[in-house]
Structures are given as structure tokens and as C-alpha cells.
Design a protein around this motif. Structure first.
Motif, PDB file in Angstrom:
ATOM      1  N   ALA A 241      -0.298   1.774  11.758  1.00  0.00           N
ATOM      2  CA  ALA A 241       0.996   2.457  11.675  1.00  0.00           C
ATOM      3  C   ALA A 241       1.985   1.641  10.857  1.00  0.00           C
ATOM      4  O   ALA A 241       2.733   2.181  10.030  1.00  0.00           O
ATOM      5  CB  ALA A 241       1.545   2.703  13.085  1.00  0.00           C
ATOM      6  N   MET A 242       1.989   0.333  11.068  1.00  0.00           N
ATOM      7  CA  MET A 242       2.891  -0.534  10.313  1.00  0.00           C
ATOM      8  C   MET A 242       2.535  -0.548   8.828  1.00  0.00           C
ATOM      9  O   MET A 242       3.412  -0.525   7.962  1.00  0.00           O
ATOM     10  CB  MET A 242       2.838  -1.953  10.882  1.00  0.00           C
ATOM     11  CG  MET A 242       3.387  -2.084  12.297  1.00  0.00           C
ATOM     12  SD  MET A 242       5.171  -1.808  12.371  1.00  0.00           S
ATOM     13  CE  MET A 242       5.752  -3.284  11.524  1.00  0.00           C
ATOM     14  N   MET A 243       1.251  -0.580   8.522  1.00  0.00           N
ATOM     15  CA  MET A 243       0.836  -0.588   7.118  1.00  0.00           C
ATOM     16  C   MET A 243       1.173   0.736   6.440  1.00  0.00           C
ATOM     17  O   MET A 243       1.547   0.763   5.263  1.00  0.00           O
ATOM     18  CB  MET A 243      -0.657  -0.882   7.014  1.00  0.00           C
ATOM     19  CG  MET A 243      -1.034  -2.319   7.376  1.00  0.00           C
ATOM     20  SD  MET A 243      -0.269  -3.556   6.291  1.00  0.00           S
ATOM     21  CE  MET A 243      -1.236  -3.319   4.794  1.00  0.00           C
ATOM     22  N   ARG A 244       1.052   1.837   7.160  1.00  0.00           N
ATOM     23  CA  ARG A 244       1.474   3.120   6.575  1.00  0.00           C
ATOM     24  C   ARG A 244       2.971   3.066   6.247  1.00  0.00           C
ATOM     25  O   ARG A 244       3.425   3.629   5.252  1.00  0.00           O
ATOM     26  CB  ARG A 244       1.189   4.262   7.541  1.00  0.00           C
ATOM     27  CG  ARG A 244      -0.280   4.536   7.823  1.00  0.00           C
ATOM     28  CD  ARG A 244      -0.453   5.913   8.447  1.00  0.00           C
ATOM     29  NE  ARG A 244      -1.736   6.067   9.114  1.00  0.00           N
ATOM     30  CZ  ARG A 244      -2.902   6.260   8.503  1.00  0.00           C
ATOM     31  NH1 ARG A 244      -2.953   6.287   7.184  1.00  0.00           N
ATOM     32  NH2 ARG A 244      -4.022   6.410   9.208  1.00  0.00           N
ATOM     33  N   GLY A 245       3.725   2.386   7.093  1.00  0.00           N
ATOM     34  CA  GLY A 245       5.159   2.266   6.859  1.00  0.00           C
ATOM     35  C   GLY A 245       5.516   1.436   5.646  1.00  0.00           C
ATOM     36  O   GLY A 245       6.638   1.507   5.147  1.00  0.00           O
TER      37      GLY A 245
END
Length: 251
Positions: A241-245
């Protein structure tokens, strides 16, 4: 770190004018905003303790705190220029906030930027399909985010970050990943599901259409799925989720 003003009803132009005024104060004083904030923290801590003689702030801390307060006042004056007196805040309006590290490191390591940008989508895809902890993925994330100057591999001695720390265990240690996420996104909500594994990070102040401020690992906010199966474990889910962000920084 970057400065932020909390002034109700100020426009982006007003806020930018205020930030510029504050930065000018720090520049004239020859200190950083972080030094100013640390000085103010020391002064306020001394106040809270009851002004003990054996725990006074240093002269440098006192001076830095004074500069911070001057910068705060300058920011308010510049931001609220022309406003009615009853709308101008009479309290401190300035704070120092964390900036997601990738945003800074993209500029800090320009020589490796093309390779990191190319590797980013591959790392996201591997996070989606990995069956469990994968130290090479951990290494690649650290490289993509600019935490190490070159891409590490498992057959070499593990490098340390620029701060002297081991590369985080992005795919296995959910507590470590959550701690990093909360430091980077202080005002955001972080939700971690374990059955099935999923994670959502979002700014509660953002609107439903502000996709830039809402990221999910597996099941998106509209119910659609990013991939067929959920992530292998909670650490991978939150990291994903953080990497998608971070996608906006790699476009």
C-alpha cells in the motif's frame, strides 16, 4: 522536513507567502527550521519541568527558539496581509512535518534515479505475487526509495542505510513497517487486515475522489481488486500500500 502553516481559510497563495516569509527569517539567522523547532522544544520542555536550574536550554537552543517564534510571527503577518484583525490568529501557526522520504531522495541521488524509476513497477509486481518474506525485495525497495546508493544483492555483504541502520524488513516485520508508515504519514489513517491480508492508508481529511490520498494493497476503496490474491502477510500488505502511494514520484 517541511514547514506547514495551520491558518483557517488561508488560500494556497496565502500559505505560500507565509512559508516564504518564515524561511527568510531562518535564512537571515543562519539556522534551519529543524534547529529552530528543536530549540523551541527544549525551551517548552524546560517550562513544563518548572524551569529547573540544572536543566536550562543552551544558549544556542534559546536563540534557535527565538528565531522560530520570529519566523512564526513573520509567517502569520505575510499570510494574513490585508485580513480583518479578528481573523488573524494570535497563537503559533507553524509546524514542521515529515516529508515522505522518497520525495527527497529522488533529488538527493540523481545518478541512480533512472535505474530506480525503472525498477519501481517491478518491485510492486513482485510484492503482489511473492509467497512470503523476501530479503531481495527488501533490498530493492531500499534502493528504489534512495536509502542506499546502489542496488544490493544477496550474494554480497548487506549494506547499511545512510543513517547506519540495517535495511528494513519490509516483507516480514509488520511492526517495523507500521512504525515507518506512521512517521512518514503522521496525519493519515493506517488500517491493516489479517484475514485476508490487506492494508489501507488514507488521509481522513481528503475527499472520496482524491485517489492520490488513498492507497490499498489488495481491495481498493471502491471494492475492486488490484490483484487476484491478497498479499502473503500483513507486512507485505502495508509495504505494498505504501509503495502504491509512491507511484506519483515515479511517473
Amino acid at each position: 522536513m517541511e514547514l506547514r502553516l495551520n491558518i483557517e481559510n488561508a488560500t494556497p497563495e496565502d500559505l505560500a507567502r507565509g512559508i516564504a516569509a518564515a524561511e527568510a527569517v531562518f535564512a537571515r539567522a543562519g539556522i534551519t527550521a529543524l534547529q529552530g523547532a528543536e530549540g523551541l522544544f527544549a525551551l517548552e520542555g524546560w517550562d513544563i519541568k518548572g524551569f529547573p536550574e540544572d536543566d536550562k536550554p543552551t544558549e544556542d537552543e534559546n536563540q534557535a527558539a527565538t528565531v522560530w517564534l520570529e519566523a512564526d510571527e513573520a509567517a502569520t503577518t505575510a499570510c494574513c496581509a490585508g485580513w480583518p484583525e479578528d481573523r488573524i490568529p494570535r497563537h503559533q501557526v507553524m509546524e514542521l512535518i515529515n516529508v515522505p522520504r522518497t520525495k527527497l531522495q529522488a533529488e538527493a541521488l540523481p545518478d541512480t534515479w533512472p535505474a530506480r524509476k525503472q525498477l519501481y513497477p517491478d518491485v510492486v509486481k513482485r510484492l503482489e505475487v511473492t509467497a512470503g518474506p523476501d530479503r531481495q525485495i527488501d533490498f530493492d525497495i531500499a534502493f528504489v526509495l534512495g536509502w542506499v546508493p546502489e542496488r544490493p544483492t544477496l550474494d554480497r555483504v548487506e549494506p547499511l542505510s545512510e543513517d547506519g541502520d540495517r535495511i528494513p524488513f519490509f516483507t516480514s516485520d509488520v511492526a517495523q513497517v507500521e512504525e515507518m508508515a506512521r512517521k512518514a504519514l503522521k496525519d493519515w489513517t493506517i488500517e491493516i487486515d489479517r484475514d485476508p491480508c490487506d492494508a489501507h492508508v488514507f488521509d481522513p481529511a481528503a475527499g472520496d475522489d482524491d485517489d492520490e490520498f488513498r492507497r490499498a494493497a489488495w481491495r481498493d476503496f471502491d471494492g475492486s481488486l488490484h490483484m487476484e490474491k491478497p498479499p502473503a502477510n500483513p507486512a507485505i500488505a502495508l509495504t505494498l500500500a505504501m509503495m502504491r502511494g509512491q507511484s506519483m514520484h515515479f511517473e
